[in-house]
Scaffold this active site. Sequence first.
Site, PDB file in Angstrom:
ATOM      1  CE  LYS A  72       4.080 -61.001  -9.604  1.00 35.59           C
ATOM      2  NZ  LYS A  72       2.699 -61.236 -10.074  1.00 35.59           N
ATOM      3  CG  ASP A 108      -0.990 -62.427  -8.607  1.00 38.34           C
ATOM      4  OD1 ASP A 108      -1.267 -61.313  -8.120  1.00 38.34           O
ATOM      5  OD2 ASP A 108       0.087 -62.666  -9.182  1.00 38.34           O
TER       6      ASP A 108
END
Length: 279
Positions: A72, A108
Site C-alpha cells: 500500500k 477502505d
Amino acid sequence: MTILTGKARIAGITGWPVGHSRSPRLHGYWLERHGIDGAYVPLPIEPANFETAIRGLMAAGFAGVNVTIPHKLAAFALCDTVDDFGRRIGAINTLVFENGRISGRNTDVWGFLSNLRANGVDPAAGPALILGAGGASRAIAAALLELGVRVTIANRTRARADALAAELPGLRVIDWDTRDHALPDNTLLVNTTSLGMAGQPPLQIDLDRAAPGLTVNDIVYVPLETPLLAAARTRGIRRVEGLGMLLHQAVPAFHAWFGVEPVVDDAMRRFVAADLLPA
C-alpha cells in the site's frame, strides 16, 4: 457464464501473498451478475518487483488493481494523482490506470463507513475507541475524525499509536492495558488488530464495562463471527461484522474499472461468505 472477448476489461488484486484474498470471488460475482466483458484476477507480486510489475500491467492494458499488504505504501509512491483520503492517510488500496497515468484511491474509508450505515449505525453519533494502529486503523481514524467524532486509539505497541496520533491531529492515545477502562466513555468500539482472526489468539476486553448503546465492529472477517463479536452477542450488544467492509470498499473500485456501480445485497454477501465457512 460470461465469455471474454478481445475488448475485455481486466483488473485484479496484488499482494505478497495474495492467495487468501476473497476479492476475486466478489468481483467475479458482480462481473457475472452484470454480464460484463471483463475479469478480475489475483496477482502475487514480490515487493522487489512491484513497480516494474505495476507499470507492466498498465502497459498491458489493465484497467487497474487493488493493492493489499505489503504494497500500500509503495503503491502510493507510484501514483500521479491521489484522492484526498489517500493523501491524508498516506496509503492507498486502489489503482486506476487511464491514459498512461496512475490514479490512487483509498476505498477502505468508504467501506468502513458504508458498512456501519448499512447496519443502522451512524458513524458520527458518538465517541469511538479503535484498537490497533496499522493501515486500517489509520483510515478508520481519519474517517471518523473528519466527521467530528472524538477518537481514541490503543495499540499493543504504544510508540506506534503515538506516531499515528502525530500524523492525525485530534487523535487521542491511551495505553493498551487501559482499554477496558475506556469502554464506558465510547459508543463505538472498532477492532483493527489481527486478534480474533483464525489462527490468532482472541482479543481480550471486558465488554461488561460497555456503555449503554455501544456498537462493536470487528473488521476481521475470518471467522465471520470472531470471539469479540460472539462476546457482544451474548451480552445483547449491537455488533457489525467485518465482511461488510470488504464488500463495500469494493464498490467504488469496481465502478472505476468496469463502469457499473454494483450493489452489496444479501445474495452477494451469502455468496462471498460461503467461501469463509468451515468445510
